[in-house]
Design a protein around this motif. Structure first.
Motif, mmCIF file in Angstrom:
data_model
loop_
_atom_site.group_PDB
_atom_site.id
_atom_site.type_symbol
_atom_site.label_atom_id
_atom_site.label_comp_id
_atom_site.label_asym_id
_atom_site.label_seq_id
_atom_site.Cartn_x
_atom_site.Cartn_y
_atom_site.Cartn_z
ATOM 1 N N GLU A 285 40.899 31.581 41.302
ATOM 2 C CA GLU A 285 40.126 31.113 40.154
ATOM 3 C C GLU A 285 39.112 32.154 39.692
ATOM 4 O O GLU A 285 38.790 32.240 38.505
ATOM 5 C CB GLU A 285 39.372 29.814 40.493
ATOM 6 N N ALA B 208 39.377 35.229 39.352
ATOM 7 C CA ALA B 208 39.950 36.259 38.497
ATOM 8 C C ALA B 208 40.132 35.784 37.061
ATOM 9 O O ALA B 208 40.208 36.594 36.143
ATOM 10 C CB ALA B 208 41.289 36.719 39.071
ATOM 11 N N VAL B 209 40.200 34.500 36.849
ATOM 12 C CA VAL B 209 40.397 34.008 35.484
ATOM 13 C C VAL B 209 39.076 33.625 34.832
ATOM 14 O O VAL B 209 39.035 33.221 33.676
ATOM 15 C CB VAL B 209 41.369 32.808 35.429
ATOM 16 N N LEU B 210 37.998 33.703 35.598
ATOM 17 C CA LEU B 210 36.693 33.424 35.007
ATOM 18 C C LEU B 210 36.326 34.547 34.029
ATOM 19 O O LEU B 210 36.865 35.638 34.090
ATOM 20 C CB LEU B 210 35.619 33.326 36.109
ATOM 21 N N PRO C 56 35.252 38.130 35.110
ATOM 22 C CA PRO C 56 35.834 37.912 36.432
ATOM 23 C C PRO C 56 34.761 38.002 37.515
ATOM 24 O O PRO C 56 33.854 38.812 37.430
ATOM 25 C CB PRO C 56 36.838 39.063 36.567
#
Lengths: 375, 375
Positions: free
Chosen positions: A296, A298-300, A303
């Motif tokens: 998760e 990495a998709v924030l 990142p």
DNA sequence: TGAGCCTCCGAAACCGGTTTCGGCAAGTGT
DNA sequence: ACACTTGCCGAAACCGGTTTCGGAGGCTCA
């Protein structure tokens, strides 16, 4: 033959009879015992005979049945793993990699893996007891250790081999493997301090777990090394909602931290929520660093900066240690500590605000935005 | 006794001798055979004796050793699972829940679970063969089925019981459980069409898998039902990068879709990337719907609208079906299809642009933003 | 009353391996 | 030439269960 409820059995299940040790013995005109001893490297077998037996076994495709062997030897060549899947459980995403590492290493040594899952500490103990009682495994891997761990007490009492993934308060006679998350916390503090942060907040993890203690200590050690003492520590947070609450509490202080270090990525995701709600831009207004390497993160946006744990390697190392422990090596010699690797995202940087300015920003945002807006 | 490399063995491993069937027999003054038959519900045992044996066994804490039993019965009461963990593998995040369901159901029936992992199709087959050959399991659960699946061919040929998680082209004699993702795709199309979308794009999943075929068909069926025929379909996408590429291709068309339906959430995450790069706002300018219920979807902004699969339930059902199949029930009767449940996020809504307008927006954004910006 | 049939249990073989024990033959020392 | 090892192997017990077989005893029925 029992009458029982033997339902519709398919016409004929062909199943070719497998080649047994007796078949090999007959083929060679020797006894079963001879074949067994030859194959198991007993010293009272001549090298010539041993080779003859090996060749014949190989040619005939003989493979010993592990459970037939187990009845005499007491070893099933399987290692056990009880996975506890609480809802707020950080290890879920790494499970695949961990299993991969374990299974791969086990398979390479011609062992197999028996697993069970549980939903609570009590259930975990129960499943462990069941696997041990049914002798489905010769030893166990214990993930997510507590400071005081009932599983360890149980296995110690039973005299069963085991290896910890993580450490524990009293590790006498314990084999373990761990990733040095304490050092990671200290490293993160040094990084943030180097960037100019003076007030750094900490969001701890699950109380009672050993990793929480180690990360708290690592954080504290990092603060000391950086000669910082203003270190607000929030309540523990193990998931997104708790992480958000922790961040709100930290940001609501008179002198809020300009950087928040989270013991787990799961909490860090919640920090993003709280920061967004407070109108703060992450990576500039507020720095965030997590730990775990959750997908998760990495998709924030941006990142998440975090520490990556190589779960597959952990699984492989644990398996190696456990097998050696079962083989009789001294558990005290079977310990290993690996570092975590920092994986910078975009969530940390030099502070753009002083704590006082940050406090003003937060207060202002609380004023304008209608309360209770956050999803 | 072999000399071998029997290393340092701890002082004394206490291990209390476990109570065997002979102990129970002696206690009662009967034979082992009698005890065994009594405990296994043979009809030639008087009810009084049976009860006496049961009570004694219970009192003495007797539990049959599954591997000792296995040598005669050929059943180890374990079910096997080979998990393939390719890098672009969508099932990773659900693994924990799936295992949980499997293990829980197995444990309830007094079965255990033996797992192995693999890194490729060939390796999967190898691991499966190994588990079968070593007789570490009485039957297998096969996740992620292909239209033409070598595992099925192998197990069929070996006459070993198995159950599929998913369907396959020729399922004669196969037990299976599946979630109706085809119907979900059709449902999504109906939803989008109802909101006013006229051009809907589709991003398929991994070629060769059965789910891909079913979702393609479901999408096509949904389009037919909505009387829409303009249906651009991209290249397959199994991960974020491929999803982004697929979205770019779809959005670059003369008449781009105002909604994109993805066979997997993993691809949908990439669609977000592409949309952001094109300056499109998701949920308004462009609608996106995924499938799987990936955790990443929930942290996206806006949260991804997707279909949730109950992996724990799937695991439990699979286990039930497999155990019944091993017990001899006809596989053709052991099939089950569950619906997926739609979980609306904020990524879909009524179209705010016509395809032509959308095309203009995309072209404009391509012009202003310097190329190669996307991370 | 005796043949025939159940009911219920003991005895023993069996499953596929491992491990112990004893003995034959060759080699060794004196 | 004789006792003593030593190397190597067969025979058989064993592990913890399951399954087959046969027979003793009680019951029914002609």
């Amino acid at each position: 033959m029992p009458t029982k409820t033997t339902a519709h059995r398919p016409p004929t299940r062909p199943r070719k009879r497998r080649v047994t040790i007796a078949d090999v013995a007959n083929e060679l005109g020797v006894t079963k015992g001879l074949v067994s001893r030859a194959l198991n490297d007993y010293p009272d077998i001549s090298e010539a005979t041993r080779e003859r037996v090996r060749a014949a076994a190989e040619a005939m495709g003989y493979r010993a049945l592990s459970h037939a062997r187990a009845i005499r030897t007491g070893q099933v060549r399987a290692l056990g793993l009880v996975i506890q899947l609480s809802d707020h459980d950080g290890q879920r995403p790494f499970l695949a990699d961990l299993l991969s590492g374990i299974s791969q290493a086990a398979s390479a040594a011609d062992w197999t893996v028996t697993i069970a899952t549980s939903t609570s500490d009590a259930d975990t103990l129960h499943q462990l007891g069941h696997l041990a009682d049914a002798h489905k495994a010769d030893g166990f891997i214990l993930p997510r250790t507590y400071e005081h761990d009932a599983r360890i007490d149980y296995l110690r009492a039973e005299g069963l081999p085991f290896v910890l993934y993580g450490r524990t308060a009293d590790d006498t006679g314990c084999a373990w493997y761990d990733v040095d998350s304490g050092a990671a916390m200290a490293e993160a503090v040094a990084l943030l301090a180097g960037l100019g942060h003076r007030v750094i907040g900490f969001v701890p993890g699950a109380t009672g777990t050993m990793y929480d203690r180690l990360r708290r200590e690592g954080f504290a050690a990092g603060m000391r090394a950086a000669h910082l003492d203003t270190a607000p520590v929030s309540d523990p947070a193990c998931d997104r909602a708790q992480g958000a609450a922790a961040a709100r509490a930290l940001l609501g202080r008179d002198l809020p931290p300009t950087a928040i270090l989270c013991a787990t990525d799961a909490a860090a995701v919640g920090v993003y929520d709280a920061a967004r709600a407070a109108g703060l831009s992450i990576g500039t207004d507020l720095s965030v660093i997590g730990y775990d390497g959750l997908p998760e993160g990495a998709v924030l946006d941006p990142p998440l900066s975090t520490f990556h744990v190589d779960a597959a390697r952990a699984g492989a190392r644990l398996t190696d240690l456990l097998i050696r422990s079962i083989a009789g090596e001294d558990p005290a010699d079977l310990r290993d500590l690996d570092p975590a690797t920092f994986r910078p995202g975009g969530s940390h940087g030099a502070p753009t605000l002083t704590p006082a300015e940050l406090a003003a920003r937060v207060a202002h945002s609380n004023h304008v935005s209608n309360p209770g807006r956050e999803r």
